[in-house]
Write a protein that holds these residues in place. Structure first.
Motif, PDB file in Angstrom:
ATOM      1  N   ARG A  72      -2.838  -5.197   5.941  1.00  0.00           N
ATOM      2  CA  ARG A  72      -2.589  -5.932   5.074  1.00  0.00           C
ATOM      3  C   ARG A  72      -2.562  -7.004   4.432  1.00  0.00           C
ATOM      4  NH1 ARG A  72       0.077  -7.991   1.104  1.00  0.00           N
ATOM      5  NH2 ARG A  72       2.592  -7.238   1.737  1.00  0.00           N
ATOM      6  N   TYR A 103      10.534  -5.925   4.317  1.00  0.00           N
ATOM      7  CA  TYR A 103      11.143  -6.004   2.959  1.00  0.00           C
ATOM      8  C   TYR A 103      10.763  -7.487   3.225  1.00  0.00           C
ATOM      9  CZ  TYR A 103      13.821  -8.673  -0.329  1.00  0.00           C
ATOM     10  OH  TYR A 103      13.045  -9.352  -1.544  1.00  0.00           O
ATOM     11  N   GLU A 140       3.302   2.003  -3.636  1.00  0.00           N
ATOM     12  CA  GLU A 140       3.713   0.819  -3.925  1.00  0.00           C
ATOM     13  C   GLU A 140       3.914   1.364  -5.406  1.00  0.00           C
ATOM     14  OE1 GLU A 140       3.026  -2.929  -0.483  1.00  0.00           O
ATOM     15  OE2 GLU A 140       1.681  -1.746  -1.640  1.00  0.00           O
ATOM     16  N   ARG A 170       6.694  -6.841   2.813  1.00  0.00           N
ATOM     17  CA  ARG A 170       6.059  -6.419   1.910  1.00  0.00           C
ATOM     18  C   ARG A 170       6.020  -7.877   0.452  1.00  0.00           C
ATOM     19  NH1 ARG A 170       9.145   0.157   2.061  1.00  0.00           N
ATOM     20  NH2 ARG A 170       6.951   0.765   2.838  1.00  0.00           N
ATOM     21  N   GLU A 179       2.129  -2.840   7.044  1.00  0.00           N
ATOM     22  CA  GLU A 179       1.935  -4.083   6.323  1.00  0.00           C
ATOM     23  C   GLU A 179       1.615  -4.867   7.035  1.00  0.00           C
ATOM     24  OE1 GLU A 179       2.904  -4.366   2.891  1.00  0.00           O
ATOM     25  OE2 GLU A 179       3.250  -2.411   3.296  1.00  0.00           O
ATOM     26  N   ARG A 216       5.921  -0.577   9.298  1.00  0.00           N
ATOM     27  CA  ARG A 216       5.725  -2.608   9.422  1.00  0.00           C
ATOM     28  C   ARG A 216       4.036  -2.383   9.768  1.00  0.00           C
ATOM     29  NH1 ARG A 216      10.444  -0.896   9.359  1.00  0.00           N
ATOM     30  NH2 ARG A 216      12.172  -2.108   9.251  1.00  0.00           N
TER      31      ARG A 216
END
Length: 474
Positions: free
Chosen positions: A113, A18, A373, A21, A110, A107
């Motif tokens: 990213r 969470y 997303e 992101r 992310e 995970r």
């Protein structure tokens, strides 16, 4: 690269997926993670809290029921090739490993990213899952960005359950080192090796300095002349040129400066660490290990992230080395570890922030958003309603559509995307939304007055359509 949407020295106590992101893209310099290893154990550690002892634990036993069904579907939809690879692991290993890899993959996507193009990631794992995790990392970070499989050998012999009669003793963990790109930062790190001068192959200069020699290699004639002026050329009896490399020495020993390789055997485990460093957390890692990693992959003032921060070793190491840090842990008890260790090991109070939520993420570059997303965001914005037939559908029964088709000049940006049900998406094809509503009205899916209303709203909302296609198209 973007500015972090969190302040330095922040600890988030929530599911790290969470929080990850919610982080801005390309805002972190280095990530170190020491996640659960699928070891089929429940770890418990005492927390240093005044007047009482609170127990914190995390589960390291994985089952399919532990993985959110939505994450399962998301991975299958957004990373189909990787999903098939992980699915193959189930046959080779177990359903538990399959679940664990789904958990980790979502995970790691992310983490990739949020890393800057110059950033690096160090994933700490043991032989239970290291080879499977490397496959996942190759898929996410790219096999060309794999740098090292670092072997942390923490003792000559293993103890307890790790030493079995039917196999060699297990005395190492694996740290998978990847760069975000080929431009990732890498600071060379050295160690000093003390060896006896006698029989070492070193020679002495007239001034007492020690040196060894190496072949000329690719040095040009100009470079050789420069080295000659610096006193670094050695000529053999037959005239062969070799290069001198000087090292520190005394009357008895030479102190060689050597680059670290990928086998680190000089850092013992926590059993041999200083008492001030020990927390009682069974999976704690030595401070020296984290300091080496942070020094290697970041500069002073850089951002260090640990999404499984546990007993706060990464935070303490980053603070000592002058880095900005951010930690994430699912347990709210993690704040006690951070507070206690900072005050005990740094011997001063360090201001830091505890949060359960993260401020809004910047979506300045819409192309960086994954289809999943975008779909999640649009499904919530549209309240599950198809923008074509105005029917309510399950998220999995809707698809992302460009309002103005890219073949007709539409941009791949958020304001040109919407969700349509499968039927409307097929019916629309490469046409415009007004054309779709007219087709739906003719097919009695919509009433004509509903279609006219939607077309008018579309005109008001997307005036640029009139300029691009003309009023006849509308």
């Amino acid at each position: 690269m973007s500015t972090p949407n969190f302040k330095p020295n922040t600890l988030f106590t929530r599911d790290n997926l969470y929080i990850l992101r919610g982080m801005n893209s390309e805002c972190v310099d280095l990530i170190y993670l020491d996640p659960p290893f699928n070891s089929k154990k429940n770890y418990v550690a005492p927390l240093p809290v005044k007047d009482e002892e609170i127990l914190a634990s995390f589960k390291d036993v994985w089952k399919l029921i532990d993985i959110d069904e939505a994450l399962h579907e998301e991975l299958q939809e957004t990373q189909p090739c990787l999903y098939e690879i992980i699915k193959g692991v189930e046959a080779a290993h177990s359903k538990a490993m399959f679940s664990y890899l789904i958990y980790m993959t979502m995970r790691l996507v992310e983490m990739h990213r949020v890393l800057k193009p110059t950033g690096s990631i160090f994933l700490h794992c043991d032989p239970t899952a290291s080879h499977y995790l490397k496959i996942v990392m190759d898929c996410i970070f790219g096999k060309s960005n794999f740098r090292n499989e670092i072997i942390w050998c923490y003792g000559e012999t293993a103890r307890g359950a790790k030493a079995k009669a039917s196999q060699f003793a297990r005395n190492n963990d694996v740290i998978l080192f990847y760069g975000k790109t080929s431009q990732h930062l890498f600071n060379k790190t050295y160690f000093e090796r003390k060896i006896k001068f006698e029989g070492s192959g070193y020679q002495r200069e007239d001034d007492g300095r020690c040196f060894r020699t190496a072949p000329r290699g690719d040095y040009t004639d100009d470079s050789i002349e420069r080295l000659r002026r610096e006193g670094r050329i050695y000529e053999t009896r037959n005239g062969t040129i070799r290069i001198k490399y000087h090292e520190k020495c005394d009357e008895t020993f030479v102190y060689e400066k050597k680059l670290f390789g990928n086998v680190w055997s000089d850092i013992p485990d926590m059993m041999h660490a200083e008492e001030i460093e020990k927390t009682g957390y069974s999976t704690q890692k030595p401070l020296k290990l984290l300091q080496r990693i942070i020094n290697t992959g970041s500069k002073k003032g850089g951002w260090v992230l640990d999404p499984f921060c546990g007993c706060a070793t990464t935070m303490v190491a980053a603070e000592k080395l002058g880095r900005k840090w951010v930690g994430i842990d699912a347990s709210h008890f993690a704040k006690f570890f951070v507070k206690s260790r900072m005050e005990k090991e740094l011997e001063k109070k360090i201001p830091f922030i505890f949060l359960k939520d993260i401020s809004g993420r910047q979506f300045s570059d819409e192309k960086e958003l994954s289809d999943w997303e975008n779909k999640k965001r649009m499904y919530e914005e549209q309240e599950g309603v198809c923008n074509g037939c105005v029917g309510h559908y399950h998220e999995k029964d809707m698809t992302i559509d460009h309002i103005i088709p890219t073949s007709k000049g539409g941009q791949d940006t958020q304001d040109n995307k919407q969700l349509l049900c499968f039927h409307c998406n097929t019916t629309k094809g490469t046409g415009t939304m007004p054309t779709l509503w007219q087709k739906l009205a003719k097919g009695h899916v919509l009433e004509y007055h509903e279609a006219d209303k939607l077309i008018q709203e579309h005109k008001d909302r997307k005036k640029k359509l009139e300029k691009e296609y003309g009023t006849k198209t509308l």
